[in-house]
Design a protein around this motif. Structure first.
Motif, mmCIF file in Angstrom:
data_model
loop_
_atom_site.group_PDB
_atom_site.id
_atom_site.type_symbol
_atom_site.label_atom_id
_atom_site.label_comp_id
_atom_site.label_asym_id
_atom_site.label_seq_id
_atom_site.Cartn_x
_atom_site.Cartn_y
_atom_site.Cartn_z
ATOM 1 N N ARG A 16 0.752 -1.149 -0.004
ATOM 2 C CA ARG A 16 -0.119 -0.092 0.001
ATOM 3 C C ARG A 16 0.879 1.327 -0.081
ATOM 4 N N GLU A 17 1.895 1.104 0.946
ATOM 5 C CA GLU A 17 2.759 2.365 0.785
ATOM 6 C C GLU A 17 3.422 2.695 -0.710
ATOM 7 N N ARG A 18 3.835 1.816 -1.386
ATOM 8 C CA ARG A 18 4.426 1.724 -2.737
ATOM 9 C C ARG A 18 3.207 2.245 -3.807
ATOM 10 N N LEU A 19 2.124 1.528 -3.564
ATOM 11 C CA LEU A 19 0.903 1.928 -4.893
ATOM 12 C C LEU A 19 0.368 3.173 -4.284
ATOM 13 N N LEU A 20 0.082 3.366 -2.873
ATOM 14 C CA LEU A 20 -0.669 4.529 -2.581
ATOM 15 C C LEU A 20 0.047 5.711 -2.099
ATOM 16 N N GLY A 21 0.977 5.355 -1.279
ATOM 17 C CA GLY A 21 1.919 6.335 -0.810
ATOM 18 C C GLY A 21 1.562 6.311 0.745
ATOM 19 N N SER A 22 2.443 6.973 1.564
ATOM 20 C CA SER A 22 2.374 6.923 3.270
ATOM 21 C C SER A 22 1.106 7.602 3.795
ATOM 22 N N GLU A 23 0.565 8.783 2.995
ATOM 23 C CA GLU A 23 -0.336 9.432 3.552
ATOM 24 C C GLU A 23 -1.851 9.066 3.245
ATOM 25 N N HIS A 24 -2.217 7.892 2.593
ATOM 26 C CA HIS A 24 -3.343 7.432 2.083
ATOM 27 C C HIS A 24 -3.959 6.838 3.183
ATOM 28 N N PRO A 25 -5.479 6.967 3.294
ATOM 29 C CA PRO A 25 -6.033 6.498 4.293
ATOM 30 C C PRO A 25 -6.056 4.916 4.338
ATOM 31 N N ASP A 26 -5.955 4.223 3.332
ATOM 32 C CA ASP A 26 -5.837 2.877 3.342
ATOM 33 C C ASP A 26 -4.435 2.411 3.927
ATOM 34 N N THR A 27 -3.417 3.131 3.591
ATOM 35 C CA THR A 27 -2.121 2.907 4.152
ATOM 36 C C THR A 27 -2.133 2.908 5.637
ATOM 37 N N ALA A 28 -2.799 4.116 6.050
ATOM 38 C CA ALA A 28 -2.994 4.576 7.469
ATOM 39 C C ALA A 28 -3.585 3.095 8.281
ATOM 40 N N ILE A 29 -4.680 2.629 7.660
ATOM 41 C CA ILE A 29 -5.309 1.473 8.171
ATOM 42 C C ILE A 29 -4.678 0.276 8.340
ATOM 43 N N ALA A 30 -3.684 -0.010 7.004
ATOM 44 C CA ALA A 30 -2.916 -0.989 7.320
ATOM 45 C C ALA A 30 -1.954 -0.861 8.306
ATOM 46 N N TRP A 31 -1.207 0.420 8.465
ATOM 47 C CA TRP A 31 -0.356 0.484 9.576
ATOM 48 C C TRP A 31 -1.073 0.165 10.983
ATOM 49 N N ALA A 32 -2.429 0.883 11.100
ATOM 50 C CA ALA A 32 -3.117 0.641 12.567
ATOM 51 C C ALA A 32 -3.382 -0.826 12.721
ATOM 52 N N ASN A 33 -3.577 -1.628 11.744
ATOM 53 C CA ASN A 33 -3.893 -3.102 12.055
ATOM 54 C C ASN A 33 -2.496 -3.709 12.135
ATOM 55 N N LEU A 34 -1.281 -3.334 11.728
ATOM 56 C CA LEU A 34 -0.245 -3.860 11.978
ATOM 57 C C LEU A 34 0.346 -3.732 13.471
ATOM 58 N N ALA A 35 0.071 -2.529 13.874
ATOM 59 C CA ALA A 35 0.078 -2.095 15.208
ATOM 60 C C ALA A 35 -0.505 -2.969 16.203
ATOM 61 N N ALA A 36 -1.830 -3.061 15.778
ATOM 62 C CA ALA A 36 -2.571 -3.839 16.716
ATOM 63 C C ALA A 36 -2.081 -5.362 17.088
ATOM 64 N N SER A 37 -1.551 -5.752 15.785
ATOM 65 C CA SER A 37 -1.096 -7.128 15.898
ATOM 66 C C SER A 37 0.314 -7.257 16.565
ATOM 67 N N TYR A 38 0.917 -6.387 16.425
ATOM 68 C CA TYR A 38 2.253 -6.062 17.016
ATOM 69 C C TYR A 38 2.047 -6.234 18.662
ATOM 70 N N GLY A 39 0.996 -5.458 18.969
ATOM 71 C CA GLY A 39 0.513 -5.543 20.352
ATOM 72 C C GLY A 39 0.364 -6.730 20.933
ATOM 73 N N ARG A 40 -0.521 -7.391 20.216
ATOM 74 C CA ARG A 40 -1.023 -8.819 20.517
ATOM 75 C C ARG A 40 0.337 -9.918 20.416
ATOM 76 N N ALA A 41 1.054 -9.488 19.617
ATOM 77 C CA ALA A 41 2.471 -10.454 19.557
ATOM 78 C C ALA A 41 3.441 -9.967 20.587
ATOM 79 N N GLY A 42 3.171 -9.222 21.540
ATOM 80 C CA GLY A 42 3.945 -8.586 22.787
ATOM 81 C C GLY A 42 5.199 -7.723 22.081
#
Length: 116
Positions: free
Chosen positions: A73-99
């Motif tokens: 998403r960063e490559r195709l849409l850019g780092s400021e795109h809302p879909d990229t931000a959603i992807a980052w938020a999902n990753l943050a949540a999973s990192y939290g669950r993974a400790g």
């Protein structure tokens, strides 16, 4: 494939996670074959599968997929795109669950900055 993706989403909302995962894996495989691995429809399928993996407790698999989704998403849409931000938020949540708390916090701070 949209009908299958919608059915998987319905299964997920109904708590039928394993059934959702089976369909989402199929959707991703077909989309990759027909559209390619970097098509946004394929990436959306991967993102949905990662969420289901997270719900099923398959956190490491979810993290791996979410890292891929962020990169594409960063490559195709850019780092400021809302879909990229959603992807980052999902990753943050999973990192939290993974400790991986510090990484999750850093990503969450980045998401807040983008969304502001």
């Amino acid at each position: 494939m949209i009908a299958w993706a919608n059915l998987a989403a319905s299964y997920g909302r109904a708590g039928r996670t394993e059934e959702a995962i089976g369909i989402e894996e199929r959707v991703v495989a077909v989309r990759e074959r027909l559209l390619g691995s970097d098509h946004l429809g394929t990436v959306r399928g991967w993102a949905n599968l990662a969420v289901s993996y997270g719900h099923a407790g398959r956190v490491q698999e979810a993290v791996g997929i979410e890292e891929r989704v962020v990169a594409v998403r960063e490559r195709l849409l850019g780092s400021e795109h809302p879909d990229t931000a959603i992807a980052w938020a999902n990753l943050a949540a999973s990192y939290g669950r993974a400790g991986r708390t510090e990484e999750a916090i850093g990503i969450a701070e980045r998401v807040v900055a983008v969304r502001e």
